[in-house]
Design an enzyme around this catalytic site. Structure first.
Site, PDB file in Angstrom:
ATOM      1  N   GLU B  38     -17.041 -30.950  37.212  1.00 37.86           N
ATOM      2  CA  GLU B  38     -16.917 -31.764  36.001  1.00 37.86           C
ATOM      3  C   GLU B  38     -16.638 -33.221  36.390  1.00 37.86           C
ATOM      4  OE1 GLU B  38     -13.348 -30.676  33.929  1.00 37.86           O
ATOM      5  OE2 GLU B  38     -13.948 -31.600  32.022  1.00 37.86           O
ATOM      6  N   LYS B 109     -19.102 -31.132  26.292  1.00 36.49           N
ATOM      7  CA  LYS B 109     -18.006 -30.157  26.306  1.00 36.49           C
ATOM      8  C   LYS B 109     -17.459 -29.903  24.899  1.00 36.49           C
ATOM      9  CE  LYS B 109     -13.665 -29.532  28.951  1.00 36.49           C
ATOM     10  NZ  LYS B 109     -12.776 -30.185  29.947  1.00 36.49           N
ATOM     11  N   CYS B 142     -15.431 -26.538  32.271  1.00 37.07           N
ATOM     12  CA  CYS B 142     -13.997 -26.390  32.494  1.00 37.07           C
ATOM     13  C   CYS B 142     -13.284 -25.604  31.397  1.00 37.07           C
ATOM     14  CB  CYS B 142     -13.373 -27.775  32.713  1.00 37.07           C
ATOM     15  SG  CYS B 142     -11.811 -27.706  33.650  1.00 37.07           S
ATOM     16  N   VAL B 169      -6.816 -27.503  36.791  1.00 34.46           N
ATOM     17  CA  VAL B 169      -5.488 -27.841  37.301  1.00 34.46           C
ATOM     18  C   VAL B 169      -4.546 -26.631  37.271  1.00 34.46           C
ATOM     19  CG1 VAL B 169      -5.699 -30.265  36.689  1.00 34.46           C
ATOM     20  CG2 VAL B 169      -4.739 -28.674  35.025  1.00 34.46           C
TER      21      VAL B 169
END
Lengths: 272, 272
Positions: B38, B109, B142, B169
């Site tokens: 991404e 997205k 993501c 993350v």
């Protein structure tokens, strides 16, 4: 709220013996809700519909529901267990939630697996929910795990805890139920059976590893593949009502049905 | 069909340098399709919209798409990568599929994560798909992983392979993408970035562990958390078109929208 699962190896074709074991587990477990495996009143590998019919019971006035319902009232606990249900001419792979107030919520498995299609009828239920100690408990059964819509529908209708009786023969579901908890921010309790069943030349081994998973995807309790046991965890239903994952993200408010297409509830006109 | 991911640590605010690295990876990888992270043309931690606007590009006629599109035509390969897109006054967290025939499929997205909501616009795209070597390649980005509807919508529209650029993350997604592949019987290629990014006092570490997963949930390739690498696997798209899981079960034919409720495409009148 104290929740547990009872992982064991039900005896094939012995509802009375299995009832004694379920009652003993419920009596000894210090829980508000005990989740037990799929079809744990009868065993799993029915050779034909006659054999299934011989051990199927009515809900809620068959012998297993009556006995466990009375026990729930007596000791103030709730139980979810899988049962072969007879209703008129129909035979269903069902799970029932019995509560201390005499309530009985019956869910008929929406997605029958493999040879179950030979002996069970297939209408299925839409989301079914009951209340235990103020928490909304939704029910799904075994192979329903493979269809994300089932847990999603339960969560969107407000389930805090998903009770998931199972007779799993493959190794995938336990990890997938972590995803089901994460994507919906709900607790899930998978009660799988263990042991091997052999009837009429058929042989099936079950994978155990029953588990309780938090809305953050943490395993709060898990059994080994082969042991017979009760395991418990303390759940705070409020954790499942907070769908926030960051200060700016809420898993339900962030859903975009306008983009998912008509097959998933989207606006049939929009095409973002 | 040979598919790969390129896991690396893009340089913040350096589209030219990142383009050189993407081009080198595409040139050296012996793949039909290379999936990249991404926002890998720009880095991730934009302090404000002006800073984002300075490095955003148009699709397909911005410099990165033009250069990589020419390379795809020259060497007969396809690439999916995340890019900060400028379109009119809009700024989008997008991913684009470039193919050797000059095709460019752009996906915006659908589910923006946390601070992305401060700088990107939020219309999102419905399922977006392109063809690579006869296989249908769908795109998600993501945090879309957390919403089962995204992969489901792609699969229901025929995706064989889900290309999934990411800047993860948290540690949950890689296991969840195994569930996404299993529940839809599709291949998935998650290209996560690695490294640490620090801008204006913000600091974010990314989790790597990019992976290629089969329709049966097997990891065909996986990177470590920290390495920069290309990993590849040979996929047979036909495996993703067979939705059968037993002789009697097909994951798509077995779906029960009549039971899932209106929020998931069900009949608004039925209540099974």
């Amino acid at each position: 709220m104290n929740v547990g699962f009872y992982q064991f190896s039900p005896a094939y074709g012995d509802p009375e013996g299995n009832l004694r074991r379920l009652a003993a587990a419920l009596r000894s477990a210090a829980v508000d809700l005990l989740v037990c495996p799929e079809l744990c009143t009868t065993g799993y590998l029915f050779l034909d519909r006659d054999e299934l019919n011989a051990v199927a019971e009515r809900i809620p006035d068959g012998p297993t529901c009556k006995a466990l319902g009375a026990l729930c009232r007596e000791i103030g606990r709730s139980i979810v267990f899988g049962i072969a249900e007879r209703a008129g001419d129909g035979l269903f792979n069902s799970a029932v939630l019995l509560t201390p107030d005499g309530g009985a919520v019956c869910y008929r498995k929406a997605h029958l697996f493999d040879t179950e299609l030979n002996v069970f009828d297939r209408p299925g239920s839409s989301p079914r929910m009951g209340i235990v100690k103020g928490a909304k408990v939704g029910i799904m059964v075994c192979f329903d795990w493979r269809f994300p819509e089932v847990a999603r529908a339960l969560a969107l209708e407000g389930a805090d805890v998903i009770a998931h009786p199972a007779n799993l023969v493959h190794p995938y579901c336990q990890d997938a139920m972590v995803t089901r908890s994460l994507e919906n921010r709900v607790f899930s309790v998978t009660a799988n059976r263990t042991g091997v069943e052999e009837t009429g030349g058929l042989r099936t081994a079950f994978t155990g590893r029953s588990q309780i998973v938090s809305p953050m995807g943490a395993r709060l309790a898990q059994a080994d593949p082969d042991e017979e046991c009760v395991r418990t965890a303390i759940l705070n239903p409020a954790e499942a009502r907070d769908k926030g994952v960051t200060a700016r993200n809420d898993l339900f408010r962030d859903r975009r049905p306008d983009l998912y297409g008509p097959a998933l509830g989207g606006d049939r006109r929009s095409k973002g």
